[in-house]
Design a protein around this motif. Structure first.
Motif, short mmCIF file in Angstrom:
data_model
loop_
_atom_site.label_atom_id
_atom_site.label_comp_id
_atom_site.label_asym_id
_atom_site.label_seq_id
_atom_site.Cartn_x
_atom_site.Cartn_y
_atom_site.Cartn_z
N SER A 189 0.84 -1.20 0.00
CA SER A 189 0.00 0.00 0.00
C SER A 189 0.88 1.26 0.00
CB SER A 189 -0.92 0.00 1.21
OG SER A 189 -0.17 0.07 2.39
N PRO A 190 0.39 2.34 -0.62
CA PRO A 190 1.20 3.56 -0.66
C PRO A 190 1.31 4.20 0.73
CG PRO A 190 -0.96 3.94 -1.62
CD PRO A 190 -0.89 2.48 -1.28
N THR A 191 2.45 4.81 1.01
CA THR A 191 2.62 5.49 2.31
C THR A 191 3.09 6.92 2.06
OG1 THR A 191 4.87 4.64 2.46
CG2 THR A 191 3.15 3.39 3.60
N PRO A 192 2.14 7.81 1.70
CA PRO A 192 2.52 9.20 1.47
C PRO A 192 3.07 9.84 2.75
CG PRO A 192 0.13 8.97 1.56
CD PRO A 192 0.70 7.60 1.58
N PRO A 193 3.88 10.90 2.63
CA PRO A 193 4.50 11.51 3.82
C PRO A 193 3.48 12.14 4.77
CG PRO A 193 5.01 12.79 1.85
CD PRO A 193 4.36 11.52 1.38
N PHE A 194 2.38 12.65 4.23
CA PHE A 194 1.33 13.26 5.06
C PHE A 194 -0.02 12.67 4.69
CE2 PHE A 194 4.63 16.49 4.56
CZ PHE A 194 4.93 16.74 5.89
N ARG A 195 -0.90 12.63 5.69
CA ARG A 195 -2.28 12.20 5.41
C ARG A 195 -3.21 13.08 6.23
NH1 ARG A 195 -2.31 5.90 3.89
NH2 ARG A 195 -4.38 6.54 3.26
N TYR A 245 2.09 6.03 11.18
CA TYR A 245 1.88 7.48 11.15
C TYR A 245 1.78 8.07 12.56
CZ TYR A 245 1.25 7.46 6.15
OH TYR A 245 1.47 7.35 4.81
N SER A 249 1.78 12.53 9.92
CA SER A 249 3.01 12.42 9.13
C SER A 249 3.55 11.00 9.27
CB SER A 249 4.07 13.42 9.60
OG SER A 249 4.46 13.14 10.92
N LYS A 250 4.18 10.56 8.20
CA LYS A 250 4.77 9.22 8.19
C LYS A 250 5.91 9.16 9.21
CE LYS A 250 6.70 6.01 4.86
NZ LYS A 250 7.20 5.90 3.48
#
Ligand code: MG
Length: 165
Positions: free
Chosen positions: A2-8, A95, A161-162
């Motif tokens: 799964s994608p892990t973007p730096p911010f969510r 996160y 944030s990751k």
């Protein structure tokens, strides 16, 4: 994978009906009032909105999935336990919570004097500093069901944030 973007970012909303004979718990703080909120848990709509914002940010199902309102073992559960579980699930996904911002909409009672205590309580549950928890309380200008004090509702947004591993 799964994608892990730096911010969510996550958003949560909750509403509970105002009733007689129940305590009013908002953001983990019991606020003196002659009424309270109805629900299977302590009916803390502010904490529920915040927990759902956290879960939503990491793409997990809402708090009803983790704490079904059909489960008699969690009747009147302290919603700080729900919030703590949401934070735990968030960390499991890799996160950290950077900040949250919440709006509580209640015609009555006056919430403003309790804001610092609520920020502290929510921050303690999430292991954050109170300055990371924004909280505004507003009325609904007597409009609609919230304005008629039939319910109290809350909105929350969070930024994650990751984790740096
Ligand atoms: Mg709720």
């Amino acid at each position: 994978m799964s994608p892990t973007p730096p911010f969510r970012i996550g958003h949560g909303y909750d509403i509970h009906r105002v009733v007689e004979g129940r305590p009013l718990v908002l953001g983990g703080v019991t606020i003196p009032w002659d009424k309270g909120l109805d629900g299977h848990s302590d009916a803390d709509c502010l904490t529920h909105a915040l927990a759902d914002a956290i879960l939503g940010a990491v793409g997990l199902p809402d708090i009803g999935h983790f704490f079904p309102n059909t489960d008699p073992s969690i009747k009147n559960i302290n919603s700080q336990l729900i919030l703590s579980r949401a934070a735990q699930e968030c960390r499991k996904q890799g996160y950290n919570i950077l900040n949250a911002d919440c709006t509580l909409i209640a015609e009555q009672p006056k919430i403003a004097p309790w804001i610092p205590a609520i920020q502290q309580t929510l921050a303690d549950t999430l292991s954050l500093h109170p300055s990371q928890i924004g909280l505004k309380a507003t009325t609904n200008e007597k409009l609609g069901s919230i304005g008629a004090t039939e319910g109290i509702c809350a909105h929350a947004v969070v930024l994650l944030s990751k984790m740096v591993l």
